[in-house]
Write a protein that holds these residues in place. Structure first.
Motif, PDB file in Angstrom:
ATOM      1  N   HIS A 159     -21.031   0.515  -2.208  1.00 54.50           N
ATOM      2  CA  HIS A 159     -20.045   0.226  -1.166  1.00 54.50           C
ATOM      3  C   HIS A 159     -20.386   0.951   0.127  1.00 54.50           C
ATOM      4  N   ALA A 160     -20.834   2.190   0.003  1.00 52.45           N
ATOM      5  CA  ALA A 160     -21.193   2.953   1.196  1.00 52.45           C
ATOM      6  C   ALA A 160     -22.393   2.347   1.915  1.00 52.45           C
ATOM      7  N   ILE A 161     -23.336   1.801   1.155  1.00 49.61           N
ATOM      8  CA  ILE A 161     -24.505   1.182   1.788  1.00 49.61           C
ATOM      9  C   ILE A 161     -24.095  -0.033   2.605  1.00 49.61           C
ATOM     10  N   PHE A 162     -23.182  -0.839   2.064  1.00 51.91           N
ATOM     11  CA  PHE A 162     -22.777  -2.064   2.758  1.00 51.91           C
ATOM     12  C   PHE A 162     -21.906  -1.774   3.975  1.00 51.91           C
ATOM     13  N   VAL A 163     -20.906  -0.922   3.824  1.00 50.94           N
ATOM     14  CA  VAL A 163     -19.915  -0.727   4.888  1.00 50.94           C
ATOM     15  C   VAL A 163     -20.288   0.456   5.782  1.00 50.94           C
ATOM     16  N   GLU A 164     -20.290   1.657   5.200  1.00 54.80           N
ATOM     17  CA  GLU A 164     -20.589   2.829   6.011  1.00 54.80           C
ATOM     18  C   GLU A 164     -22.013   2.771   6.569  1.00 54.80           C
ATOM     19  N   MET A 199      -8.830  -8.714   4.000  1.00 55.81           N
ATOM     20  CA  MET A 199      -7.913  -7.590   3.778  1.00 55.81           C
ATOM     21  C   MET A 199      -8.531  -6.634   2.763  1.00 55.81           C
ATOM     22  N   HIS A 200      -9.637  -6.025   3.151  1.00 57.04           N
ATOM     23  CA  HIS A 200     -10.409  -5.230   2.199  1.00 57.04           C
ATOM     24  C   HIS A 200      -9.638  -4.010   1.713  1.00 57.04           C
ATOM     25  N   TRP A 201      -9.086  -3.216   2.632  1.00 56.80           N
ATOM     26  CA  TRP A 201      -8.397  -1.994   2.256  1.00 56.80           C
ATOM     27  C   TRP A 201      -7.134  -2.296   1.442  1.00 56.80           C
ATOM     28  N   CYS A 202      -6.402  -3.309   1.819  1.00 53.10           N
ATOM     29  CA  CYS A 202      -5.197  -3.680   1.056  1.00 53.10           C
ATOM     30  C   CYS A 202      -5.559  -4.150  -0.345  1.00 53.10           C
ATOM     31  N   ALA A 203      -6.670  -4.874  -0.473  1.00 59.90           N
ATOM     32  CA  ALA A 203      -7.092  -5.353  -1.784  1.00 59.90           C
ATOM     33  C   ALA A 203      -7.499  -4.192  -2.693  1.00 59.90           C
ATOM     34  N   LEU A 204      -8.199  -3.213  -2.139  1.00 61.26           N
ATOM     35  CA  LEU A 204      -8.585  -2.049  -2.948  1.00 61.26           C
ATOM     36  C   LEU A 204      -7.362  -1.301  -3.461  1.00 61.26           C
ATOM     37  N   CYS A 205      -6.379  -1.094  -2.607  1.00 60.56           N
ATOM     38  CA  CYS A 205      -5.162  -0.388  -3.025  1.00 60.56           C
ATOM     39  C   CYS A 205      -4.374  -1.196  -4.057  1.00 60.56           C
ATOM     40  N   CYS A 209       0.827  -1.223   0.000  1.00 57.37           N
ATOM     41  CA  CYS A 209       0.000   0.000   0.000  1.00 57.37           C
ATOM     42  C   CYS A 209       0.851   1.260   0.000  1.00 57.37           C
ATOM     43  N   ALA A 210       2.020   1.213   0.639  1.00 56.16           N
ATOM     44  CA  ALA A 210       2.862   2.401   0.738  1.00 56.16           C
ATOM     45  C   ALA A 210       3.511   2.779  -0.584  1.00 56.16           C
ATOM     46  N   GLU A 211       3.430   1.919  -1.598  1.00 54.60           N
ATOM     47  CA  GLU A 211       4.033   2.242  -2.893  1.00 54.60           C
ATOM     48  C   GLU A 211       3.285   3.356  -3.611  1.00 54.60           C
ATOM     49  N   ASP A 212       2.016   3.535  -3.302  1.00 55.03           N
ATOM     50  CA  ASP A 212       1.222   4.615  -3.882  1.00 55.03           C
ATOM     51  C   ASP A 212       0.532   5.351  -2.733  1.00 55.03           C
ATOM     52  N   THR A 213       1.082   6.500  -2.360  1.00 58.54           N
ATOM     53  CA  THR A 213       0.577   7.217  -1.180  1.00 58.54           C
ATOM     54  C   THR A 213      -0.845   7.705  -1.377  1.00 58.54           C
ATOM     55  N   GLU A 214      -1.162   8.182  -2.575  1.00 57.23           N
ATOM     56  CA  GLU A 214      -2.494   8.749  -2.818  1.00 57.23           C
ATOM     57  C   GLU A 214      -3.580   7.706  -2.639  1.00 57.23           C
ATOM     58  N   LEU A 254      -7.842   4.302   2.859  1.00 56.66           N
ATOM     59  CA  LEU A 254      -7.977   4.259   4.307  1.00 56.66           C
ATOM     60  C   LEU A 254      -9.109   5.144   4.808  1.00 56.66           C
ATOM     61  N   LEU A 255      -9.220   6.347   4.234  1.00 53.48           N
ATOM     62  CA  LEU A 255     -10.219   7.304   4.705  1.00 53.48           C
ATOM     63  C   LEU A 255     -11.547   7.188   3.955  1.00 53.48           C
ATOM     64  N   CYS A 256     -11.503   6.962   2.656  1.00 52.52           N
ATOM     65  CA  CYS A 256     -12.722   6.880   1.828  1.00 52.52           C
ATOM     66  C   CYS A 256     -12.632   5.649   0.923  1.00 52.52           C
ATOM     67  N   PRO A 257     -12.777   4.441   1.448  1.00 49.82           N
ATOM     68  CA  PRO A 257     -12.664   3.247   0.593  1.00 49.82           C
ATOM     69  C   PRO A 257     -13.755   3.173  -0.473  1.00 49.82           C
ATOM     70  N   CYS A 258     -14.927   3.747  -0.195  1.00 51.77           N
ATOM     71  CA  CYS A 258     -15.989   3.708  -1.204  1.00 51.77           C
ATOM     72  C   CYS A 258     -15.591   4.506  -2.438  1.00 51.77           C
ATOM     73  N   VAL A 259     -14.898   5.639  -2.261  1.00 51.63           N
ATOM     74  CA  VAL A 259     -14.459   6.453  -3.399  1.00 51.63           C
ATOM     75  C   VAL A 259     -13.400   5.710  -4.213  1.00 51.63           C
ATOM     76  N   LEU A 260     -12.448   5.087  -3.540  1.00 54.21           N
ATOM     77  CA  LEU A 260     -11.414   4.341  -4.246  1.00 54.21           C
ATOM     78  C   LEU A 260     -12.011   3.170  -5.010  1.00 54.21           C
ATOM     79  N   PHE A 261     -12.972   2.483  -4.411  1.00 54.43           N
ATOM     80  CA  PHE A 261     -13.618   1.367  -5.114  1.00 54.43           C
ATOM     81  C   PHE A 261     -14.378   1.865  -6.339  1.00 54.43           C
ATOM     82  N   GLY A 262     -15.053   3.006  -6.223  1.00 54.91           N
ATOM     83  CA  GLY A 262     -15.760   3.565  -7.368  1.00 54.91           C
ATOM     84  C   GLY A 262     -14.815   3.928  -8.502  1.00 54.91           C
ATOM     85  N   ARG A 263     -13.661   4.481  -8.184  1.00 50.79           N
ATOM     86  CA  ARG A 263     -12.682   4.811  -9.222  1.00 50.79           C
ATOM     87  C   ARG A 263     -12.130   3.555  -9.886  1.00 50.79           C
TER      88      ARG A 263
END
Length: 227
Positions: free
Chosen positions: A94-99, A164-170, A56-61, A67-76
């Protein structure tokens, strides 16, 4: 005898026609475009991911966005893979399921307090929402692996997103970002050729007569003086 031979020939022709039809119906087709594949076609071997699941640290953005908005990253990610799908639709799902699950759990705890009964209800709702999110995002990861012939990393797509949801998205974002950047063609520099120069007989004769006229004018400008 002739009638028997004629009947046998017609039967043989019909059988050959049926074999051709069966062969055409059982031809292998591409799963993506549906076009028939030749008999010598062999599917490409599975390729490894360009980055690891914990890179994950290979791409900071994408790391901070996931980490902060996983629904936005998944949408992109979905928008990059499927151009006909806007990023807002998978982002809302994604927001309906998680948030939405977290918000429902917080509201239940706020209005009903925290006791053994409500705690069990909250945990059950969170696990159900997380399980549905893992299935939904895992199907997208499976489509990504199918498109680029990627191996399961490190296990089944749905299990990866559940654990590992967040790691998989990144990782998915880095994979598509790297592959799309490789497909971009660098712009070509267009150089205009110099204009074609032509020499005609008129200009050639004008160039030849110019020195002679100059010489004649020089000669006529001379004066004879007595010594």
């Amino acid at each position: 005898m002739v009638y028997m031979l004629k009947s046998f020939w017609e039967w043989w022709k019909g059988r050959q026609a049926r074999n051709e039809v069966v062969k055409f119906l059982h031809v292998r087709k591409c799963n993506e475009c549906g076009q028939p594949l030749p008999e010598s076609f062999e599917p490409p071997a599975d390729e490894p991911w360009t980055t690891g699941i914990f890179g994950c640290a290979e791409d900071t953005e994408s790391c901070w966005t996931g980490l902060l908005c996983p629904c936005v990253l998944f949408g992109r990610n979905v928008e990059s893979l499927r151009e006909d799908t806007p990023w807002t639709t998978p982002c809302m799902c994604h927001a309906i399921f998680v948030e939405g699950g977290f918000a429902l759990a917080a509201a239940t705890a706020f209005f009903h307090g925290i006791d053994p009964r409500t705690s069990f209800l909250i945990c059950e709702g969170l696990l159900f929402g997380w399980w549905m999110c893992g299935i939904y995002t895992g199907l997208f990861r499976q489509s990504l692996q199918k498109k680029y012939h990627l191996k399961n990393s490190p296990c089944d797509p749905c299990a990866v997103h559940c654990c590992m949801h967040w790691c998989a998205l990144c990782q998915e974002h880095r994979e598509m970002k790297g592959r799309l950047s490789d497909n971009i063609v660098s712009p070509m520099t267009i150089v205009n050729p110099p204009p074609i120069q032509e020499m005609n007989s008129a200009s050639h004769s004008h160039d030849d007569t110019a020195p002679s006229s100059a010489k004649s004018s020089e000669h006529t400008s001379l004066e004879m003086q007595a010594l």
